[in-house]
Design a protein around this motif. Structure first.
Motif, PDB file in Angstrom:
ATOM      1  N   ASP A   1      19.812 -23.066   3.243  1.00  0.00           N
ATOM      2  CA  ASP A   1      20.925 -23.499   2.400  1.00  0.00           C
ATOM      3  C   ASP A   1      22.001 -22.424   2.307  1.00  0.00           C
ATOM      4  N   PHE A   2      21.597 -21.156   2.409  1.00  0.00           N
ATOM      5  CA  PHE A   2      22.584 -20.085   2.406  1.00  0.00           C
ATOM      6  C   PHE A   2      23.462 -20.169   3.649  1.00  0.00           C
ATOM      7  N   ILE A   3      22.858 -20.397   4.799  1.00  0.00           N
ATOM      8  CA  ILE A   3      23.646 -20.543   6.031  1.00  0.00           C
ATOM      9  C   ILE A   3      24.538 -21.764   5.941  1.00  0.00           C
ATOM     10  N   ASN A   4      24.012 -22.868   5.409  1.00  0.00           N
ATOM     11  CA  ASN A   4      24.817 -24.093   5.287  1.00  0.00           C
ATOM     12  C   ASN A   4      25.992 -23.895   4.337  1.00  0.00           C
TER      13      ASN A   4
ATOM     14  N   ARG B   1      14.895 -16.456   0.890  1.00  0.00           N
ATOM     15  CA  ARG B   1      13.920 -17.290   0.191  1.00  0.00           C
ATOM     16  C   ARG B   1      12.633 -16.523  -0.057  1.00  0.00           C
ATOM     17  N   SER B   2      12.375 -15.518   0.791  1.00  0.00           N
ATOM     18  CA  SER B   2      11.157 -14.746   0.657  1.00  0.00           C
ATOM     19  C   SER B   2      11.368 -13.361   1.241  1.00  0.00           C
ATOM     20  N   LEU B   3      10.844 -12.343   0.564  1.00  0.00           N
ATOM     21  CA  LEU B   3      10.844 -10.964   1.047  1.00  0.00           C
ATOM     22  C   LEU B   3       9.425 -10.425   0.902  1.00  0.00           C
TER      23      LEU B   3
ATOM     24  N   ARG C   1      31.597 -15.225  10.710  1.00  0.00           N
ATOM     25  CA  ARG C   1      31.130 -15.053   9.339  1.00  0.00           C
ATOM     26  C   ARG C   1      29.627 -15.272   9.247  1.00  0.00           C
ATOM     27  N   VAL C   2      29.112 -16.288   9.957  1.00  0.00           N
ATOM     28  CA  VAL C   2      27.665 -16.516   9.954  1.00  0.00           C
ATOM     29  C   VAL C   2      26.946 -15.333  10.595  1.00  0.00           C
ATOM     30  N   ARG C   3      27.497 -14.834  11.712  1.00  0.00           N
ATOM     31  CA  ARG C   3      26.861 -13.688  12.392  1.00  0.00           C
ATOM     32  C   ARG C   3      26.861 -12.456  11.489  1.00  0.00           C
TER      33      ARG C   3
END
Length: 800
Positions: free
Chosen positions: A597-600, A511-513, A468-470
């Motif tokens: 935080d998105f990954i966490n 967080r940034s684009l 799911r993380v991948r």
């Protein structure tokens, strides 16, 4: 002045209330009742600690497995709908595009849809299509403008399979509107099933829409296999029917109290027994990431059912003999402790109460029967001394020169056990039963058998989490590729910023684009400031690393070497970024920096314990609980597990799980490396999880927990009741004994006040009455002694 009737009633009521709380009888009665209740709980409760041949930990694990499937399914459906909506919005914001170019672009960026098509809304004419045939006939184009007309819908094909259709409108000025349709199957993305497990998606009626794990009829060769497949299909349908009914109920009414971790309806089911294997299942209804917040996927009314066969072990059922023996021992010890309290504390105190009442009524003929132990004996001796004083006899205090001002003292018994010592003896007796239960008996660390299914589930769920993380990182890279493909040569920085803002608002992973030239210049940006350095900041450091540990861009103009990478090796937070080059723009790229935080948030799954994401050097990058960035794993054995699972066995590496036993207890751990394609494959990350077996509902640990609970209850009951007895009875009794000895020794001035309206208070009141009687007797004796001496002195005066 006499008290009013209201005040008298108040005094009577206050005395009655205090008598209910105090006294010698209530603490002993409550202690007896608590010990009897604890003995019953012990006898009945220990036999049920492991009565199920399938441990509760296995059942709970199946519910968590189904929850993982529901979370993955919901995320996949919502992500697909968001990607299609964002892609259509990007096309609509640009110049008109050919239908073939639209479907080709979608197919090159996303590989999640089995079929795509573009249809002209007004005529219904097919303009372009890719992949399998899209069931366009199931869409009524005349109702697209109505409320919910573009909502996803499920369509059942002629072969029995179900497809989920996502719809978006392509609209350009001066051209007929077109309908973009994407068809996807309801199969689980990246769910690791392992062996002997099947999983299915069902609708609100219990109909199976898609399933995986059960072999097809053409895949089985023998009659026994066909029988097993038929039985599995029948059992899965039965589970689906029950799960669909329970999914309609409210989560607070269905979920077990304290289960937590999942906001929707979930649970486990027991099926039939077949050749020693019990079919069990977990189910979970698709629910939003936050309570009460629905999504596109939750509106479909889908439920996930996961089924597995578990071998039953009848020998694991706990023998109730231990509970019966422990209850019998508690009854014996409790009876002995209560007997000590009754014989050495309650009976002597009640005898003193009766004796003191007898003396206050004027019955002085019989000597006081003084108890043999402790404070009661001291009070009894004092009462006997006061009885003799009232009879006019000389006491030891009088012979010692005691006076009414309190200088004298009655002889005090020495070397006797007091009430406090008796309470300590009772406490020690109860501790003899409670302490071994609390600290010694039924220790599970040496004998606990972790069910194989629990270990398998730990491995498969960790593998699912790793995938799911991948996939989430790959989705992020695909978003950047989609954005890069739509930013043409004539796109202004202002329009780039709008596209970046829209993409960041649609997805919370960034967080940034920003759009970055080959020389490091940021042309357009959305979100926070970029953390990718454009040149070295300190000559004393590595030329590819700045003062914050962020690596500089390579010399060929690319932002960094790999499509997804970690930009720093140190610091308080890993900088995970991805990029996609803009075609024909001389090295210009779209860069997205992911929120850690998105990954966490992807790692917060119940029932897996501690979870960490580690890089190829086994440094921690993320986790579901407190951690430090780039720190090592907490133990060398976990690092060895990650290193072992990262090694290729055959085509690719595989997830692994192991049960550790050492001085720290039993621990279940698992590690799963990134396996699969996409831009995130080059990261070589792994997800590792571990949890103590003591937190699982395993029979040995359930028995240990119940044993510890029984010990705690025993200590609590003893401390509460004996402490109550000490505060209400023993402490006032010691004070009354001291006052009684002073009174018998000649102290006639100190007034005795009862603390409580109980037996000790009654004795204190009797002593006060006796003090007053002694004073009155002294006054009468003094008046009788002085009157005869005054008469002879007055007689001669009268004669003169």
């Amino acid at each position: 002045m006499a008290a009013s009737p209201a005040k008298r009633r108040h005094k009577v009521r206050r005395r009655a209330d205090m008598s209910l709380l105090g006294g010698i009888r209530p603490p002993i009665a409550v202690l007896s009742a608590l010990l009897l209740s604890l003995a019953g709980i012990t006898a009945l409760g220990f036999g049920r600690a492991g009565e199920d041949s399938v441990p509760k930990a296995v059942m709970t694990s199946q519910a968590h497995f189904a929850e993982d499937g529901a979370v993955a399914m919901r995320a996949s459906i919502d992500e697909s709908a968001a990607d299609l909506a964002r892609t259509a919005g990007l096309f609509n914001a640009g110049d008109p595009a050919q239908p073939d170019a639209v479907v080709d672009k979608i197919g090159s960026v996303y590989q999640k849809w089995v079929g795509t098509a573009v249809v002209e809304i007004s005529s219904g004419r097919m303009l372009a299509a890719r992949g399998e045939n899209v069931p366009v006939a199931a869409i009524d184009t005349t109702k697209l403008s109505e409320e919910g007309g573009l909502s996803p819908r499920m369509v059942r094909l002629a072969n029995g399979e179900t497809r989920l259709l996502s719809l978006q409108v392509l609209s350009w000025k001066g051209q007929p509107q077109q309908l973009l349709i994407a068809s996807s199957s309801l199969r689980f993305p990246g769910i690791s099933l392992g062996k002997f497990r099947s999983i299915a998606v069902i609708d609100s009626t219990g109909r199976i829409l898609s399933s995986d794990g059960i072999p097809e009829s053409e895949q089985v060769l023998t009659e026994d296999e066909r029988t097993g497949v038929a039985r599995s299909e029948k059992q899965l349908k039965a589970f689906a029917t029950v799960a669909a009914k329970r999914a309609k109920e409210h989560p607070l009414k269905v979920n077990e109290p304290g289960q937590g971790g999942y906001t929707g309806v979930s649970g486990s089911l027991r099926g039939e027994l077949f050749e020693g294997d019990r079919a069990i299942a977990g189910y979970a209804a698709l629910t939003g990431p936050e309570p009460g917040k629905g999504t596109v996927a939750t509106s479909l009314g889908l439920t996930v059912v996961a089924m597995v066969d578990v071998a039953e072990d009848p020998t694991r059922v706990t023998d109730p003999l231990f509970g019966l023996l422990a209850a019998g021992a508690l009854l014996l010890i409790g009876a002995l402790a209560v007997g000590v309290l009754l014989g050495t504390v309650q009976r002597p105190l009640l005898r003193l109460f009766l004796e003191s009442r007898r003396l206050t009524r004027g019955d002085l003929t019989r000597p006081v029967r003084a108890p043999r132990f402790g404070e009661a004996a001291r009070i009894g001796d004092a009462l006997e001394s006061l009885r003799r004083q009232l009879l006019g006899e000389r006491t030891a205090a009088d012979e010692a020169g005691g006076t009414s001002d309190g200088n004298g003292a009655a002889p005090r018994r020495k070397g006797r056990f007091g009430a406090r010592a008796l309470l300590a003896v009772c406490g020690i007796l109860l501790l003899v039963w409670s302490a071994p239960m609390l600290l010694l008996l039924n220790r599970a660390d040496a004998t606990a058998v972790v069910p194989e299914q629990v270990t398998n589930d730990q491995r498969e769920r960790t593998d699912t989490l790793s995938d799911r993380v991948r996939r989430s990182l790959n989705e992020g890279h695909a978003d950047l590729m989609s954005v890069a493909g739509l930013l043409g040569e004539r796109t202004s920085p202002e329009d780039m910023t709008k596209v970046l803002e829209r993409t960041r608002n649609d997805h919370s992973r960034y967080r940034s684009l920003y759009v970055r030239d080959s020389d490091g210049t940021v042309v357009a940006r959305a979100g926070e400031s970029p953390r990718l350095p454009d040149e070295p900041k300190d000559e004393g450091k590595d030329k590819n690393e700045d003062k914050d540990g962020a690596k500089a861009a390579p010399d060929d103009g690319r932002p960094f070497a790999d499509p997804i990478t970690v930009l720093n090796d140190s610091g308080t937070e890993p900088i995970v970024a991805s990029y996609a080059e803009l075609p024909g723009r001389d090295g210009r790229s779209v860069v997205g920096e992911f929120r850690i935080d998105f990954i966490n948030s992807l790692l917060k799954r119940p029932g897996l314990g501690e979870i960490r994401v580690v890089d190829k050097e086994r440094r921690v990058l993320g986790g579901n609980s407190g951690y430090l960035a780039f720190e090592d794993l907490p133990s060398a054995r976990l690092e060895e597990l990650v290193a072992g699972t990262s090694q290729k066995t055959g085509v690719s590496a595989r997830a692994g799980a192991v049960v550790y036993r050492d001085g720290g207890g039993v621990q279940v751990a698992s590690a799963a490396p990134f396996v699969g394609g996409g831009a995130a494959a080059a990261l070589n990350w792994s997800v590792v999880s571990w949890q103590p077996a003591a937190g699982l509902a395993i029979p040995e640990y359930s028995l240990q927990n119940r044993t510890v609970l029984a010990g705690l209850l025993g200590i609590t009951a003893a401390a509460a009741c004996l402490g109550w007895l000490h505060i209400v009875v023993v402490r006032p009794l010691r004070e009354v004994a001291k006052q009684a000895e002073s009174l018998a020794g000649g102290d006639r001035r100190t007034v005795l006040y009862p603390r409580h309206h109980d037996e000790v208070g009654a004795i204190a009141r009797s002593l006060e009455l006796l003090r007053q009687q002694v004073l009155e007797q002294r006054k009468r004796d003094g008046a009788g002694a002085t009157a005869p001496a005054a008469a002879p002195a007055q007689a001669p005066a009268g004669r003169n």
